[in-house]
Enzyme design. Structure first.
Site, mmCIF file in Angstrom:
data_model
loop_
_atom_site.group_PDB
_atom_site.id
_atom_site.type_symbol
_atom_site.label_atom_id
_atom_site.label_comp_id
_atom_site.label_asym_id
_atom_site.label_seq_id
_atom_site.Cartn_x
_atom_site.Cartn_y
_atom_site.Cartn_z
ATOM 1 N N LYS A 46 -4.201 0.170 -7.841
ATOM 2 C CA LYS A 46 -3.485 1.193 -7.068
ATOM 3 C C LYS A 46 -4.406 2.188 -6.359
ATOM 4 O O LYS A 46 -4.033 2.750 -5.337
ATOM 5 C CB LYS A 46 -2.492 1.948 -7.973
ATOM 6 C CG LYS A 46 -1.310 1.070 -8.359
ATOM 7 C CD LYS A 46 -0.480 1.647 -9.474
ATOM 8 C CE LYS A 46 0.454 2.709 -8.980
ATOM 9 N NZ LYS A 46 1.512 3.020 -9.956
ATOM 10 N N ASP A 53 6.074 6.194 -6.351
ATOM 11 C CA ASP A 53 6.180 6.719 -7.722
ATOM 12 C C ASP A 53 6.874 8.080 -7.753
ATOM 13 O O ASP A 53 7.692 8.354 -8.623
ATOM 14 C CB ASP A 53 4.793 6.866 -8.363
ATOM 15 C CG ASP A 53 4.201 5.527 -8.778
ATOM 16 O OD1 ASP A 53 4.964 4.560 -8.906
ATOM 17 O OD2 ASP A 53 2.979 5.452 -8.963
#
Length: 272
Positions: free
Chosen positions: A66, A102
């Site tokens: 990520k 997120d």
């Protein structure tokens, strides 16, 4: 023309994303497929070249890529640059743009319940990548104060400094030193504690009723952390709700249309 989407990471076998997205394609009759693609650490560049070759339409990025994935983006949206990690990518004729869902995924269950967290005091367990996105989300919603409790104090301090930079009052603490929970309006577990059925890092003895208790671990659905909080009449938010929120946001980025939330939820919960 058929479109292909993927999730890349390692390990990847446990990923629920293919189920969720393929159920959405089926529901809306879209000519698309979504696959899981294992990319070990150190092989990201080659994997991205391969994805570009097959003209992938978009992909999700999970552990351990990520942060490294940021190096290979041509563009990124604001969520990505604030959080410093990417988990959703669009491919527009070889131009890769990164997003981070997120933060929106974390806030989605709160918004669905119409829970207002402005001016609240939050206890956040953990200081990893997910915690960083959560701090960004809490700052966006203008919470009053965040106590970041982590096993490694140094990481909690780094995250507290990040929170300060984006405008939210934060202090760092060691998880062992957290005893009194009465002062918190919301408690969030962003660690992986609970994934292997470990017992809760908090006892919840001093939890006041109607405190929001949110665990981002989604398997098992009912972690020990949530079970103990339920006994104290807390307002419970499950990890699968954040996962769904993230998937819905990714779907909307890729397809520019509303995601079929209920079909995706059924696929995630196995028809429940």
């Amino acid at each position: 023309m058929s479109k292909t989407f993927a999730v890349i990471g390692d390990p990847i076998d446990h990923s629920l994303s293919p189920n969720i997205h393929n159920a959405a394609f089926l529901e809306l009759n879209l000519d698309c497929t979504y696959i899981a693609y294992r990319v070990p650490r150190g092989e990201l560049k080659e994997a991205i070249d391969s994805l570009k070759k097959i003209k992938i339409s978009g992909f999700n990025v999970t552990i351990p890529h990520k942060i490294e994935m940021m190096k290979y983006l041509d563009k990124m949206d604001e969520s990505c640059s604030i959080i410093g990690a990417v988990n959703t990518v669009t491919n527009d004729n070889g131009i890769l743009k990164g997003y981070n869902t997120d933060m929106d995924g974390f806030l989605d269950p709160l918004k669905k319940r119409k829970i207002e967290i402005k001016d609240s005091k939050v206890l956040l367990l953990g200081a990893g990548g997910a915690a960083r996105a959560i701090v960004a989300g809490l700052a966006k919603e203008k919470v009053k104060h965040i106590t970041i409790a982590n096993r490694t104090l140094e990481n909690a301090n780094i995250l507290a400094e990040f929170g300060g930079r984006i405008g939210v009052d934060c202090i760092a603490s060691n998880i062992k030193d957290i005893e009194d929970l009465e002062n918190y309006d919301m408690i969030v577990n962003s660690t992986s504690i609970g994934l292997k059925n470990e017992s809760s890092p908090l006892s919840f003895q001093s939890l006041k009723p109607k405190t929001i208790v949110y665990d981002i671990v989604y398997m098992p659905i009912d972690t020990d952390f949530l079970k103990k909080a339920k006994e104290k009449n807390a307002i419970i938010i499950y990890g699968y709700e954040m996962l769904l929120g993230q998937a819905v946001r990714a779907f909307e980025i890729w397809h520019k249309r509303e995601a079929p939330y209920n079909a995706m939820k059924r696929a995630l919960l196995g028809g429940a």
